[in-house]
Design a protein around this motif. Structure first.
Motif, PDB file in Angstrom:
ATOM      1  N   MET A 209       0.830  -1.206   0.000  1.00 38.31           N
ATOM      2  CA  MET A 209       0.000   0.000   0.000  1.00 38.31           C
ATOM      3  C   MET A 209       0.871   1.265   0.000  1.00 38.31           C
ATOM      4  O   MET A 209       0.573   2.237  -0.711  1.00 38.31           O
ATOM      5  N   GLN A 210       1.968   1.274   0.755  1.00 35.31           N
ATOM      6  CA  GLN A 210       2.860   2.438   0.771  1.00 35.31           C
ATOM      7  C   GLN A 210       3.556   2.623  -0.571  1.00 35.31           C
ATOM      8  O   GLN A 210       3.736   3.755  -1.040  1.00 35.31           O
ATOM      9  N   LYS A 213       1.113   4.151  -2.961  1.00 36.07           N
ATOM     10  CA  LYS A 213       0.891   5.559  -2.644  1.00 36.07           C
ATOM     11  C   LYS A 213       2.034   6.431  -3.145  1.00 36.07           C
ATOM     12  O   LYS A 213       1.809   7.535  -3.681  1.00 36.07           O
ATOM     13  N   LYS A 214       3.288   5.961  -3.037  1.00 32.89           N
ATOM     14  CA  LYS A 214       4.431   6.736  -3.524  1.00 32.89           C
ATOM     15  C   LYS A 214       4.424   6.842  -5.045  1.00 32.89           C
ATOM     16  O   LYS A 214       4.815   7.867  -5.602  1.00 32.89           O
ATOM     17  N   GLY A 216       1.845   6.914  -6.921  1.00 35.22           N
ATOM     18  CA  GLY A 216       0.654   7.598  -7.397  1.00 35.22           C
ATOM     19  C   GLY A 216      -0.404   6.675  -7.955  1.00 35.22           C
ATOM     20  O   GLY A 216      -1.304   7.141  -8.667  1.00 35.22           O
ATOM     21  N   ILE A 219      -4.519   2.942  -4.210  1.00 33.39           N
ATOM     22  CA  ILE A 219      -4.098   2.113  -3.083  1.00 33.39           C
ATOM     23  C   ILE A 219      -4.998   0.886  -3.018  1.00 33.39           C
ATOM     24  O   ILE A 219      -6.216   1.009  -2.904  1.00 33.39           O
TER      25      ILE A 219
END
Length: 335
Positions: A209-210, A213-214, A216, A219
């Motif tokens: 998930m991280q 998110k990074k 773009g 998620i």
């Protein structure tokens, strides 16, 4: 080697009597109670002789075991679980039973409290074992880490270790490790392994998930690591569910069932623990609270049963005229 003029119907060369002197042989035939007949050679036996008969297979008759002999019961302390020496174990009593027989009511109550406290302490010990890698990372950081890491007291490694320790305890509670039941060492080790599997799966989901998110990207939403499917997969050694199938937040129906029969003050205390948590951590926390409440209910039932036994024994002593000072004081207080 035979001679071509030898009579095959004559006496055999192996017949020692035929080689005797005729006078001596005549004397033997006269005095012997049974008339001597020369035997035929071994290789010329008739088909009717016992040696020529085909041996018949031996028929083994199996005696059906009686109820007393079939699967004799022996306690787990026996080194022969097949039932050998079962007659020696008929009057056996475990040491714990013998010791509890001579204990007072207060000592039995104290034992229950001690077992429950030991179980709570063992949760932290098992969590430390599961976080051995994180603990090793902290030690290596202080020994071989960079100057910047040691200047911040290895904050990154310490945070990873603290989170691992806290979450491992929650997973153990969620899997029922707090329950006071007679479990074998193998069963407790399985719970420990399953808790670590679920924690590592939670870390993998958070990393995915991280990363999304990074970059773009949307998620992904994974199913809860504490779902029935994932717990069943962990217990049975199957791979956990990784495909995003829905949100990880538990349903409201499950959340409402946690607080059934819980006092309002206790409920508020538990609800504080659920604040400011991510959906994944919230699901784990709710399952951990559910495990704590289940263990507390079981513990309360045992304490209540011991209080009932203690009251019965006190009334029996009163009827028999053996009432103690403690029994009298408890009677004044309405116990």
């Amino acid at each position: 080697m035979g001679w071509w003029w030898k009579n095959s119907d004559g006496p055999s060369e192996n017949d020692a009597v035929s080689k005797l002197d005729p006078a001596l042989r005549q004397f033997l035939d006269k005095e012997a109670p049974v008339k001597y007949t020369p035997s035929s050679p071994p290789d010329s036996y008739s088909p009717q002789s016992p040696l020529a008969q085909t041996p018949q297979p031996i028929q083994v008759v199996h005696k059906p075991p009686s109820e007393d002999d079939s699967n004799p019961k022996v306690p787990s302390e026996s080194l022969f679980p097949d039932g050998r020496y079962a007659h020696l174990w008929k009057t056996y009593e475990p040491q714990s039973v013998i010791e509890s027989r001579g204990k007072s009511d207060q000592e039995r109550l104290s034992d229950i409290v001690g077992v429950y406290n030991d179980r709570k302490a063992s949760v932290g010990r098992i969590a430390l074992e599961n976080c051995a890698l994180e603990q090793l990372a902290v030690s290596e950081c202080f020994t071989y880490g960079s100057w910047a890491s040691r200047a911040t007291l290895c904050r990154t490694e310490n945070r990873a270790f603290d989170r691992c320790y806290d979450m491992q305890k929650k997973f153990l509670k969620a899997l029922g490790y707090l329950n006071i039941v007679d479990r074998s060492v193998e069963e407790e080790e399985k719970i420990q392994i399953h808790a670590d599997k679920l924690y590592r799966r939670m870390i993998e989901q958070e990393e995915i998930m991280q990363k999304a998110k990074k970059e773009g990207r949307p998620i992904p939403e994974f199913p809860s690591v504490m779902s029935k499917e994932n717990i069943f997969a962990a217990v049975n050694g199957r791979p956990l569910i990784t495909d995003p199938e829905g949100p990880s937040t538990p349903s409201c129906e499950h959340t409402s069932t946690i607080w059934e029969g819980v006092a309002e003050s206790t409920r508020k205390e538990y609800e504080k623990r659920l604040e400011n948590l991510s959906p994944i951590e919230r699901a784990v926390e709710e399952r951990a609270i559910e495990g704590e409440l289940a263990a507390t209910r079981a513990y309360s039932k045992q304490i209540e049963a011991e209080f009932i036994k203690e009251r019965i024994h006190r009334l029996q002593r009163k009827e028999e005229g053996r009432e103690t000072i403690g029994d009298t004081i408890k009677g004044w207080w309405g116990w």
